[in-house]
Design an enzyme around this catalytic site. Structure first.
Site, PDB file in Angstrom:
ATOM      1  N   GLU A 190     -15.877  83.942 -54.750  1.00 45.43           N
ATOM      2  CA  GLU A 190     -16.611  84.984 -54.045  1.00 45.43           C
ATOM      3  C   GLU A 190     -18.073  84.578 -53.969  1.00 45.43           C
ATOM      4  OE1 GLU A 190     -15.540  89.602 -54.477  1.00 45.43           O
ATOM      5  OE2 GLU A 190     -15.577  88.468 -56.328  1.00 45.43           O
TER       6      GLU A 190
ATOM      7  N   ASP B 247     -12.101  84.651 -59.858  1.00 43.50           N
ATOM      8  CA  ASP B 247     -12.871  85.884 -59.933  1.00 43.50           C
ATOM      9  C   ASP B 247     -13.845  85.736 -61.099  1.00 43.50           C
ATOM     10  OD1 ASP B 247     -13.425  88.696 -59.280  1.00 43.50           O
ATOM     11  OD2 ASP B 247     -12.587  89.081 -61.265  1.00 43.50           O
TER      12      ASP B 247
ATOM     13  N   ASP C 109      -8.800  91.797 -62.675  1.00 39.19           N
ATOM     14  CA  ASP C 109      -9.435  90.514 -62.363  1.00 39.19           C
ATOM     15  C   ASP C 109      -8.446  89.505 -61.784  1.00 39.19           C
ATOM     16  OD1 ASP C 109     -11.710  91.636 -63.367  1.00 39.19           O
ATOM     17  OD2 ASP C 109     -11.477  90.749 -65.363  1.00 39.19           O
TER      18      ASP C 109
END
Ligand SMILES: [Zn+2]
Length: 443
Positions: free
Chosen positions: A275, A191, A356
């Site tokens: 991501e 993340d 997170d």
């Protein structure tokens, strides 16, 4: 696979002026060819063939009075300059026809004398590495090279680059075999953020080094100096080189750091999931500087390149995936939360999550699911098939393969304002959109 290896080179005064002349000639040839193609386009004529263009702007032009000086430089870089133009056109046509994905590519533009970065490419016939370690460039001479590491194989071409900071580089393209590392079981989800650079699903945290923020004082000082110099003066040119040098230093430090981090991640894990961040969208906002300073795109690119080289996998999870809304324990979708909340308890199973770390675990799970289901397409709406990293021509600098990188443990709460960066960011995009309709992630 093709890799790029770059070395600092130190041309003598004479060689520098020969290079400058060649930079100029390559630019003129490029612009002449571009003008010729534009003319043909305007007149409704077919796109001129590459060989015809070359004949006219190099061979024939040399015989004219106003372009006679083209004969004083090596012809190889001039031909390469025309190749670059052909590539630029091909990219444009492919982009228009939809063959090329990603952002739309525009028509090639004229090069300017004032472009800060200059480059020349020499192919096999145009350069040679001498026994004494010097780089021989056709019609330039033997240039001194700082061989910071060995070339793994015979290079196929070399690009000589002059940066705005006044430094020269030789960037070799080398064809190497991938070195597949022994398989590991470890897989990790990452993340990315600004408060902490990255939180890994195994619980480790990479702090944000904020190189640009740290160097801001120095940058401001040199910038101010520049603004006080008279336009067109020699002192102004000197001051502007100083500014470029200060920026180059920040970029070098960041690149070195990114290389160390990505190398250690690729060495320690078989698959990495990230991501798909909308860096382009973010870099226009209030946090542009911080986003730029983080270098997320480079982080991802280096991971993909190194994965391709060492037989690892990089999976990209669609940006619509609600990584910070799902409970990584039970899969319950808890919905969006106020942005300042760094920790929350799942309403279904009661597990307390660090925001997170929970997101990193979700990214890992989504990436693994996508990978297993990849042949059949996405299983859940909004989750893309992870991209398998492709071997890329752009460079991997693996000077520090043995470095472990400093991953420090310990996540946890963060103050609302850290290092001048507002941490009240939108959970999906980590951006200043306020988690609302405007979020570039929610489209
Ligand atoms: Zn739960």
């Amino acid at each position: 696979m093709h890799l790029r290896y770059s070395y600092r080179v130190y041309p003598t005064v004479g060689q520098r002026s020969a290079l400058a002349r060649t930079f100029g000639c390559a630019r003129v040839v490029y612009n002449d060819a571009l003008a010729m193609r534009k003319e043909a386009r305007k007149g409704g004529l077919p796109h001129p063939r590459a060989t015809d263009v070359q004949k006219q702007v190099i061979t024939a032009a040399k015989k004219t009075a106003e372009r006679a000086w083209l004969a004083s430089v090596g012809v190889d870089p001039l031909i390469q300059s025309l190749r670059d133009l052909d590539t630029a056109y091909r990219n444009f046509f492919d982009s228009v026809s939809g063959k090329r994905q990603g952002r739309k590519v525009g028509l090639p533009r004229f090069k300017s004398k004032r472009d800060t970065r200059q480059s020349l490419r020499f192919t096999r016939n145009g350069f040679r590495i001498r026994g004494n370690g010097k780089l021989n460039l056709a019609k330039i001479g033997d240039v001194r090279v700082k061989w910071s590491r060995a070339l793994p194989a015979e290079p196929t071409s070399v690009t000589v680059v002059l940066e705005s900071s006044g430094r020269y580089y030789a960037s070799f393209v080398v064809d190497v075999e991938p070195e597949i590392l022994p398989r590991l079981d470890a897989e990790v989800g990452i993340d990315l953020g600004l408060t902490t650079y990255a939180v890994l699903s195994d619980g480790s945290v990479i702090d944000n080094p904020r190189f640009l923020r740290k160097a801001e004082k120095k940058l401001k000082a040199v910038q101010r100096e520049l603004s006080r110099k008279a336009k067109g003066s020699k002192n102004r040119a000197k001051a502007s080189r100083k500014v470029a040098k200060a920026h180059a230093k920040v970029a070098d430090t960041r690149m070195d750091w990114l290389h160390k981090k990505t190398t250690s991640i690729i060495r320690e894990t078989q698959a990495v999931y990230l991501e798909d961040l909308n860096v382009r969208g973010l870099s226009r906002g209030r946090l542009a500087k911080s986003v730029h300073d983080a270098g997320w795109s480079t982080f991802r690119r280096l991971l993909e390149e190194k994965a391709a080289r060492y037989g690892r996998t990089v999976g990209i999870v669609n940006r619509a995936f609600p990584s910070s809304q799902l409970c990584s324990e039970c899969g319950h979708r808890d919905g969006p939360k106020p942005l300042a909340i760094r920790e929350w308890a799942c309403t279904a199973c009661g597990v307390v999550h660090d925001r997170d770390l929970n997101a990193a675990r979700n990214i890992l799970a989504a990436g693994q699911a996508d990978r297993l289901n990849a042949p059949g397409g996405p299983v859940r709406p909004g989750v893309a098939i992870p991209l398998q990293a492709q071997p890329d021509e752009r460079g991997t600098r693996l000077s520090d393969l043995t470095g472990t990188g400093g991953r420090t443990a310990g996540a946890g709460g963060a103050p609302a304002l850290q290092g001048g960066v507002d941490v009240n960011l939108c959970p999906p995009c980590h951006g200043p959109c306020g988690g609302s309709r405007r979020c570039p992630w929610r489209r």
